[in-house]
Design a protein around this motif. Structure first.
Motif, PDB file in Angstrom:
ATOM      1  N   GLU A 131      10.329 -42.013  24.769  1.00  0.00           N
ATOM      2  CA  GLU A 131      10.788 -43.654  24.829  1.00  0.00           C
ATOM      3  C   GLU A 131      10.040 -44.002  25.996  1.00  0.00           C
ATOM      4  O   GLU A 131       9.450 -45.066  26.225  1.00  0.00           O
ATOM      5  CB  GLU A 131      12.209 -43.824  24.982  1.00  0.00           C
ATOM      6  CG  GLU A 131      12.467 -45.338  24.725  1.00  0.00           C
ATOM      7  CD  GLU A 131      13.925 -45.891  24.522  1.00  0.00           C
ATOM      8  OE1 GLU A 131      14.306 -46.768  25.082  1.00  0.00           O
ATOM      9  OE2 GLU A 131      14.277 -44.875  23.764  1.00  0.00           O
ATOM     10  N   LYS A 167       7.063 -46.790  26.378  1.00  0.00           N
ATOM     11  CA  LYS A 167       7.173 -47.957  27.223  1.00  0.00           C
ATOM     12  C   LYS A 167       5.984 -48.032  28.198  1.00  0.00           C
ATOM     13  O   LYS A 167       5.277 -49.124  28.497  1.00  0.00           O
ATOM     14  CB  LYS A 167       8.419 -48.089  27.975  1.00  0.00           C
ATOM     15  CG  LYS A 167       9.460 -48.416  27.046  1.00  0.00           C
ATOM     16  CD  LYS A 167      10.795 -48.516  27.858  1.00  0.00           C
ATOM     17  CE  LYS A 167      11.912 -48.932  26.989  1.00  0.00           C
ATOM     18  NZ  LYS A 167      11.781 -50.670  26.698  1.00  0.00           N
ATOM     19  N   HIS A 223       2.863 -49.093  26.048  1.00  0.00           N
ATOM     20  CA  HIS A 223       2.686 -50.336  25.943  1.00  0.00           C
ATOM     21  C   HIS A 223       2.482 -51.378  27.094  1.00  0.00           C
ATOM     22  O   HIS A 223       1.843 -52.307  26.754  1.00  0.00           O
ATOM     23  CB  HIS A 223       4.305 -50.723  25.357  1.00  0.00           C
ATOM     24  CG  HIS A 223       4.493 -52.158  24.812  1.00  0.00           C
ATOM     25  ND1 HIS A 223       4.860 -53.492  25.526  1.00  0.00           N
ATOM     26  CD2 HIS A 223       3.923 -52.705  23.759  1.00  0.00           C
ATOM     27  CE1 HIS A 223       4.918 -54.433  24.811  1.00  0.00           C
ATOM     28  NE2 HIS A 223       4.246 -54.097  23.639  1.00  0.00           N
ATOM     29  N   LYS A 224       3.008 -51.009  28.124  1.00  0.00           N
ATOM     30  CA  LYS A 224       2.909 -51.691  29.502  1.00  0.00           C
ATOM     31  C   LYS A 224       1.548 -51.537  29.638  1.00  0.00           C
ATOM     32  O   LYS A 224       0.935 -52.689  30.336  1.00  0.00           O
ATOM     33  CB  LYS A 224       3.598 -51.076  30.533  1.00  0.00           C
ATOM     34  CG  LYS A 224       3.279 -51.791  31.955  1.00  0.00           C
ATOM     35  CD  LYS A 224       4.249 -51.047  33.228  1.00  0.00           C
ATOM     36  CE  LYS A 224       4.044 -51.659  34.443  1.00  0.00           C
ATOM     37  NZ  LYS A 224       4.718 -50.632  35.516  1.00  0.00           N
ATOM     38  N   LYS A 272      -0.423 -54.472  27.091  1.00  0.00           N
ATOM     39  CA  LYS A 272       0.066 -55.819  26.846  1.00  0.00           C
ATOM     40  C   LYS A 272      -0.565 -56.446  27.778  1.00  0.00           C
ATOM     41  O   LYS A 272      -0.983 -56.345  28.931  1.00  0.00           O
ATOM     42  CB  LYS A 272       1.701 -55.815  26.865  1.00  0.00           C
ATOM     43  CG  LYS A 272       2.219 -55.526  28.377  1.00  0.00           C
ATOM     44  CD  LYS A 272       3.813 -55.892  28.246  1.00  0.00           C
ATOM     45  CE  LYS A 272       4.156 -56.102  29.927  1.00  0.00           C
ATOM     46  NZ  LYS A 272       5.758 -56.109  29.883  1.00  0.00           N
ATOM     47  N   TYR A 323       7.495 -45.322  19.988  1.00  0.00           N
ATOM     48  CA  TYR A 323       6.566 -46.796  20.210  1.00  0.00           C
ATOM     49  C   TYR A 323       6.930 -47.527  19.006  1.00  0.00           C
ATOM     50  O   TYR A 323       7.236 -48.783  19.076  1.00  0.00           O
ATOM     51  CB  TYR A 323       5.131 -46.195  20.205  1.00  0.00           C
ATOM     52  CG  TYR A 323       4.221 -47.471  20.747  1.00  0.00           C
ATOM     53  CD1 TYR A 323       3.967 -47.724  22.055  1.00  0.00           C
ATOM     54  CD2 TYR A 323       3.900 -48.277  19.783  1.00  0.00           C
ATOM     55  CE1 TYR A 323       3.129 -48.681  22.349  1.00  0.00           C
ATOM     56  CE2 TYR A 323       3.060 -49.280  20.046  1.00  0.00           C
ATOM     57  CZ  TYR A 323       2.585 -49.609  21.461  1.00  0.00           C
ATOM     58  OH  TYR A 323       2.102 -50.651  21.629  1.00  0.00           O
ATOM     59  N   GLU A 324       6.640 -46.933  17.632  1.00  0.00           N
ATOM     60  CA  GLU A 324       6.774 -47.854  16.713  1.00  0.00           C
ATOM     61  C   GLU A 324       8.288 -48.454  16.516  1.00  0.00           C
ATOM     62  O   GLU A 324       8.335 -49.576  16.081  1.00  0.00           O
ATOM     63  CB  GLU A 324       6.488 -47.105  15.210  1.00  0.00           C
ATOM     64  CG  GLU A 324       6.503 -47.878  13.848  1.00  0.00           C
ATOM     65  CD  GLU A 324       5.902 -47.271  12.955  1.00  0.00           C
ATOM     66  OE1 GLU A 324       5.772 -47.665  11.790  1.00  0.00           O
ATOM     67  OE2 GLU A 324       5.272 -46.057  12.903  1.00  0.00           O
ATOM     68  N   LEU A 333      10.319 -49.100  18.942  1.00  0.00           N
ATOM     69  CA  LEU A 333      10.511 -50.007  20.147  1.00  0.00           C
ATOM     70  C   LEU A 333       9.686 -51.290  19.680  1.00  0.00           C
ATOM     71  O   LEU A 333      10.266 -52.458  19.976  1.00  0.00           O
ATOM     72  CB  LEU A 333      10.248 -49.337  21.390  1.00  0.00           C
ATOM     73  CG  LEU A 333      10.954 -48.320  22.039  1.00  0.00           C
ATOM     74  CD1 LEU A 333      10.100 -47.981  23.257  1.00  0.00           C
ATOM     75  CD2 LEU A 333      12.323 -48.950  22.670  1.00  0.00           C
ATOM     76  N   TYR A 334       8.575 -51.278  19.178  1.00  0.00           N
ATOM     77  CA  TYR A 334       7.764 -52.220  19.039  1.00  0.00           C
ATOM     78  C   TYR A 334       7.438 -52.825  17.676  1.00  0.00           C
ATOM     79  O   TYR A 334       6.748 -53.944  17.526  1.00  0.00           O
ATOM     80  CB  TYR A 334       6.293 -52.022  19.909  1.00  0.00           C
ATOM     81  CG  TYR A 334       6.834 -51.848  21.311  1.00  0.00           C
ATOM     82  CD1 TYR A 334       7.438 -52.822  22.200  1.00  0.00           C
ATOM     83  CD2 TYR A 334       6.545 -50.565  21.905  1.00  0.00           C
ATOM     84  CE1 TYR A 334       7.827 -52.480  23.747  1.00  0.00           C
ATOM     85  CE2 TYR A 334       7.150 -50.074  23.103  1.00  0.00           C
ATOM     86  CZ  TYR A 334       7.623 -51.140  23.994  1.00  0.00           C
ATOM     87  OH  TYR A 334       8.061 -51.010  25.327  1.00  0.00           O
ATOM     88  N   GLY A 335       7.586 -52.044  16.512  1.00  0.00           N
ATOM     89  CA  GLY A 335       7.393 -52.357  15.038  1.00  0.00           C
ATOM     90  C   GLY A 335       5.925 -52.566  14.799  1.00  0.00           C
ATOM     91  O   GLY A 335       5.654 -52.932  13.777  1.00  0.00           O
ATOM     92  N   SER A 336       5.219 -51.971  15.678  1.00  0.00           N
ATOM     93  CA  SER A 336       3.829 -51.621  15.311  1.00  0.00           C
ATOM     94  C   SER A 336       3.470 -50.388  15.512  1.00  0.00           C
ATOM     95  O   SER A 336       4.103 -49.811  16.553  1.00  0.00           O
ATOM     96  CB  SER A 336       2.816 -52.638  16.077  1.00  0.00           C
ATOM     97  OG  SER A 336       3.069 -52.409  17.410  1.00  0.00           O
ATOM     98  N   ASP A 388      -2.268 -50.280  17.870  1.00  0.00           N
ATOM     99  CA  ASP A 388      -2.418 -50.996  19.130  1.00  0.00           C
ATOM    100  C   ASP A 388      -3.418 -50.437  20.077  1.00  0.00           C
ATOM    101  O   ASP A 388      -4.154 -51.109  20.758  1.00  0.00           O
ATOM    102  CB  ASP A 388      -1.045 -51.077  19.788  1.00  0.00           C
ATOM    103  CG  ASP A 388      -0.116 -51.729  19.101  1.00  0.00           C
ATOM    104  OD1 ASP A 388      -0.312 -52.757  18.378  1.00  0.00           O
ATOM    105  OD2 ASP A 388       1.219 -52.138  19.589  1.00  0.00           O
TER     106      ASP A 388
END
Length: 340
Positions: free
Chosen positions: A107, A111, A114-115, A118, A146-147, A149-152, A157
């Motif tokens: 996790e 994150k 993703h950071k 984004k 990742y999926e 946490l963020y739904g994609s 991404d």
């Protein structure tokens, strides 16, 4: 590890091990005592959370919720949560270290990815460091986190934030196209010649050839390719790529090559880059130490000293003397690195 001789094997050695005689309820009470009232006992937080395994920290989180998370019926208060309490009491890079430790490693890495993607711009170095340096089983866990946490999907991404051969390299890492068990000396010799012809042996560089061959090659097979390449060229594959390519694709391919040779040395080099020159790349320093402390940080320490002639501990301490790391932040890093 050199390009001559047999590929070296090493046993991964962490610096953070599960605590003996572990009592999550006692730790939960000690953490609550460290945070309630005026002021915060940061050293108590370090002594507990930097000296427990990730699984033990998750158990502490659950114990904390059971011990202090009850809310009276009819109350509009939110249940007390350990991570929320830590965030409210801590700040800056010290908070980043501690909160990073509280997350499961997959996790935490999700994150970080993703950071990196984004907002405006993409931090390609983070994508490379996480996706091009890890075994596929770790990448699968990170992608699943990742999926959730963020739904994609992480692959979607990454495709949306990158392009060209670099995108292909990352997607291949996510799809697990490497066969880590197969190796073929005859095929390795043929592929080394293809790589030579795609780079040094022609005008311009066929970057896709490097991506396709190195993106599919498992560790043992890649090592054979590198040996054969040096026989053909007289240069190491790293030297050849550095003369033929640049930018994020070069960094991604080099990460793959270096982790085939010696994964701890790759991370040791990344730590030195994070600390050298003016200013410290705290995000990279924290990310590597937090994510590797329960995997192979002891190996990384060894390689860091071998490469740089000073210990990782002394390097972090010297950053404090230069005003780059200090106080509780520094103490947390040093606790994770360990003295031995």
């Amino acid at each position: 590890m050199s390009l001559s001789g047999d590929m070296e094997e090493y046993v991964e050695v962490p610096t953070v091990l599960p605590a003996a005689d572990f009592d999550p309820v006692a730790d939960a009470h000690a953490l609550r005592a460290a945070m309630k009232g005026f002021g915060t006992d940061e050293q108590a937080i370090i002594d507990i959370l930097c000296k427990r395994s990730n699984a033990q920290r998750q158990a502490i989180t659950e114990a904390y919720k059971k011990e202090f998370g009850r809310v009276e019926e009819g109350s509009n208060k939110n249940p007390r949560d350990l991570i929320a309490d830590l965030k409210s009491e801590l700040g800056g890079n010290f908070e980043n270290v501690i909160i990073g430790l509280m997350l499961p490693t997959d996790e935490y890495c999700a994150k970080q990815l993703h950071k990196a993607m984004k907002g405006i711009g993409t931090n390609e170095d983070v994508l490379v460091e996480i996706l091009c340096s890890r075994p596929y089983d770790e990448i699968v866990q990170i992608a699943a986190a990742y999926e959730k946490l963020y739904g994609s999907t992480l692959e979607a991404d990454v495709q949306g934030d990158t392009s060209g051969p670099f995108q292909r390299l990352l997607v291949m890492a996510l799809q697990g196209l490497r066969d880590n068990y197969a190796y073929d000396p005859v095929k390795a010799e043929e592929q080394a010649q293809i790589l030579y012809n795609a780079g040094e042996g022609t005008v311009g560089t066929d970057e896709n050839a490097f991506v396709e061959i190195l993106g599919h090659a498992g560790q043992r097979h890649a090592y054979l390719i590198f040996q054969e390449y040096k026989k053909i060229s007289g240069k190491t594959i790293e030297q050849a790529m550095e003369s033929e390519m640049s930018g994020e694709l070069l960094h991604g391919l080099l990460a793959m090559v270096k982790t085939v040779h010696n994964r701890p040395a790759y991370f040791a080099e990344r730590l030195e880059v994070a600390m050298k020159g003016l200013g410290t790349d705290d995000d990279a320093l924290i990310r590597i130490i937090v994510s590797r402390c329960e995997i192979d940080l002891a190996n990384i320490k060894f390689e860091y000293e071998r490469i740089n002639g000073r210990t990782l501990l002394s390097a972090v301490k010297s950053e404090e003397e230069a005003g780059e790391t200090s106080g509780d932040y520094r103490n947390a890093l040093l606790a994770l690195i360990g003295s031995a």
